[in-house]
Design an enzyme around this catalytic site. Structure first.
Site, short mmCIF file in Angstrom:
data_model
loop_
_atom_site.label_atom_id
_atom_site.label_comp_id
_atom_site.label_asym_id
_atom_site.label_seq_id
_atom_site.Cartn_x
_atom_site.Cartn_y
_atom_site.Cartn_z
N ASP A 49 81.35 19.81 97.73
CA ASP A 49 82.46 19.46 96.85
C ASP A 49 82.00 19.63 95.40
OD1 ASP A 49 84.49 18.37 95.38
OD2 ASP A 49 84.47 16.40 96.34
N GLU A 122 59.37 30.01 75.09
CA GLU A 122 58.39 29.05 74.57
C GLU A 122 59.05 27.67 74.46
OE1 GLU A 122 57.02 30.50 70.82
OE2 GLU A 122 55.99 32.23 71.66
N GLU A 124 59.51 23.78 74.13
CA GLU A 124 58.75 22.65 73.60
C GLU A 124 59.32 21.34 74.16
OE1 GLU A 124 57.70 24.78 69.32
OE2 GLU A 124 59.39 23.39 69.49
N GLU A 177 51.84 20.60 69.94
CA GLU A 177 52.73 21.13 68.92
C GLU A 177 52.61 20.31 67.62
OE1 GLU A 177 54.67 23.15 67.52
OE2 GLU A 177 54.58 24.75 69.00
N GLU A 184 53.60 22.20 74.05
CA GLU A 184 54.15 23.48 74.48
C GLU A 184 53.22 24.11 75.51
OE1 GLU A 184 54.69 27.84 72.47
OE2 GLU A 184 55.65 26.17 71.40
N HIS A 233 61.83 29.40 71.48
CA HIS A 233 61.84 30.79 71.06
C HIS A 233 61.83 31.69 72.29
CE1 HIS A 233 59.43 29.22 67.34
NE2 HIS A 233 60.68 28.78 67.36
N ARG A 301 58.18 33.72 59.63
CA ARG A 301 58.60 32.66 60.56
C ARG A 301 59.75 31.81 60.02
NH1 ARG A 301 55.06 32.16 64.88
NH2 ARG A 301 53.17 33.41 64.66
N GLU A 318 61.42 38.39 68.74
CA GLU A 318 61.40 36.94 68.99
C GLU A 318 62.64 36.32 68.35
OE1 GLU A 318 58.57 33.00 68.12
OE2 GLU A 318 58.31 34.84 66.95
N ARG A 320 64.51 33.05 67.41
CA ARG A 320 63.86 31.77 67.15
C ARG A 320 64.77 30.55 67.12
NH1 ARG A 320 58.88 31.79 65.22
NH2 ARG A 320 59.25 30.07 63.76
#
Length: 439
Positions: A49, A122, A124, A177, A184, A233, A301, A318, A320
């Site tokens: 269900d 990645e 965290e 981290e 991480e 990321h 970054r 990447e 982010r």
């Protein structure tokens, strides 16, 4: 199908198997059946269900069938149970709101032209002590890449990593981290569907091992005000005929640049899927590593899309801004469709920058065409409703997703009004902790 050979990889034979799917939030749901019914689950499916599953609401959705994907069968090392992912059916047809099915549809479409998408995440997370309240207690005070800390966190990280291969995950890097008690563990990239499964499995492992040590693990995007948020990321590469077609003679290929252009074009609408909670937008604020400006660069970054310094078959991008509250099946489907829209229409990437965007003047950001992501879930949902590409990526799940998330946003606004708080508050409310801490 004879699946007897897949059972009992360990010294004992599991007596039960968990049939796992995820709801609209990416939260695992499912049921246990005796291991003797596993073949039935693969061949004909197990009825259930679905009317009370978040994102599956409706009396018309009450009669659903789960069909197991035997390639995902694993045995839980610390319990006498196995687990398997699968797909959901209704009236002998794929159920359109099934998140795993949504991603499979996108990937099947690409496969017709020989494309494969590989993704490495990645995610965290934080550890907190259990104390029966929302006064979150930090069990360690380590910082970024700390090795020698006066806590057992590194031992717990190692224990998590030791369990991961049993679930088909290959751990690669374990580290503390930036935030106190924040961690991480990166694992090997894989094809997009397998990676989405792996994210669900990884969160399960982390939470289970934390529980064994009397701790809570949370992937909530921003559990504590004025501390770093949890990001996820994602590293993306596109392959065809065994070759990474993101690699160029020097740097990225034109295909990769167009893929970036597509993501940048749809970035605002994408946040509704990659950052789908009220709490997500407490992380996406200036002053931390989480990006808020629609831009890209090679080593920068502070941008939304970064190009890591890896060439040849290691070429990738990447992305982010995603966080681990995202439903990985929906998120990957949306990101991939955005990127392919860029390839299809040859969208050149814009807002290239190698400077720290956070320190840039508003005038210069305007000159470079740098826009900003939505500041809250409500704004993100408005962007999604206007974006045909991202709506199409969610397929038959779009209506369920947008209705569920609209109701979530309205419920939060009602809560703020009852507490006389502004919708722009960046403080973490108890409403958020109750709703997102265990996602």
């Amino acid at each position: 199908m004879n699946i007897a050979g897949t059972i009992s990889k360990f010294n004992r034979k599991p007596k039960f198997v968990q049939l796992i799917f995820v709801d609209v939030n990416g939260v695992p749901k499912g049921m246990e059946v005796p291991i003797s019914r596993l073949e039935e689950a693969v061949e004909t499916g197990i009825a259930f269900d679905g009317s009370s599953i978040p994102g599956f609401q409706g009396i018309e959705d009450s009669d659903l069938v789960f069909k197991a994907d035997p390639d995902t069968y694993v045995e839980v090392p610390w319990d006498n149970v196995a687990r398997v992912y699968g797909y959901i059916y209704k009236d002998n047809k794929p159920y359109p709101a099934d998140p795993r099915g949504v991603l499979k549809n996108v990937l099947d479409e690409l496969a017709k032209d020989g494309f494969k998408v590989y993704i490495g995440p990645e995610p965290e997370f934080y550890f907190f002590k259990k104390n029966g309240t929302w006064e979150l207690e930090i069990p360690d005070f380590g910082g970024y890449f700390d090795i020698l800390t006066l806590d057992r966190a590194r031992e717990i990280r190692r224990e998590i990593a030791e369990y991961m291969p049993a679930f088909g995950l290959t751990p690669e890097v374990l580290h503390h981290e930036v935030g106190k008690a924040q961690h991480e563990i990166d694992f090997r990239y894989d094809e997009a569907l397998k990676t989405a499964d792996n994210i669900v499995s990884f969160k399960y492992i982390v939470k289970a091992v934390a529980e064994m040590h009397g701790l809570y693990a949370t992937f909530m995007p921003k559990p504590i005000y004025e501390m770093p948020g949890n990001g996820m990321h994602v590293h993306i590469s596109l392959w065809k005929d065994g070759e990474n077609i993101f690699k160029g003679e020097e740097g990225l290929s034109e295909t990769a640049l167009h893929f970036i252009g597509g993501i940048l074009k749809h970035a605002k609408a994408l946040t509704a899927v990659t950052n789908p909670t009220v709490n997500s937008y407490k992380r996406l604020v200036p002053g931390y590593e989480a990006p808020v400006y629609v831009s890209w660069g090679y080593r920068n970054r502070s941008v939304l899309i970064r190009v890591p310094a890896f060439w040849g078959n290691g070429a990738r991008i990447e992305y982010r801004c995603p966080d681990p509250s995202a439903n990985p099946y929906f998120a990957f489907a949306a990101i991939i469709k955005a990127g392919f829209d860029g390839i299809k229409h040859k969208i050149d990437p814009f807002a290239y920058v190698e400077e720290n965007v956070y320190e840039m003047s508003e005038e210069k950001k305007a000159q470079l065409g740098i826009d900003i992501l939505p500041s809250n879930l409500g704004e993100a949902l408005e962007e999604l409703e206007q974006d045909k590409v991202i709506k199409k990526a969610l397929g038959g799940a779009y209506k369920n997703f947008i209705e569920y998330k609209r109701a979530e946003w309205e419920e939060y606004l009602d809560y703020l009004e009852s507490k006389h708080l502004s919708k722009d508050t960046k403080r973490i409310t108890e409403w958020e902790l109750e709703r997102y801490f265990f996602i």
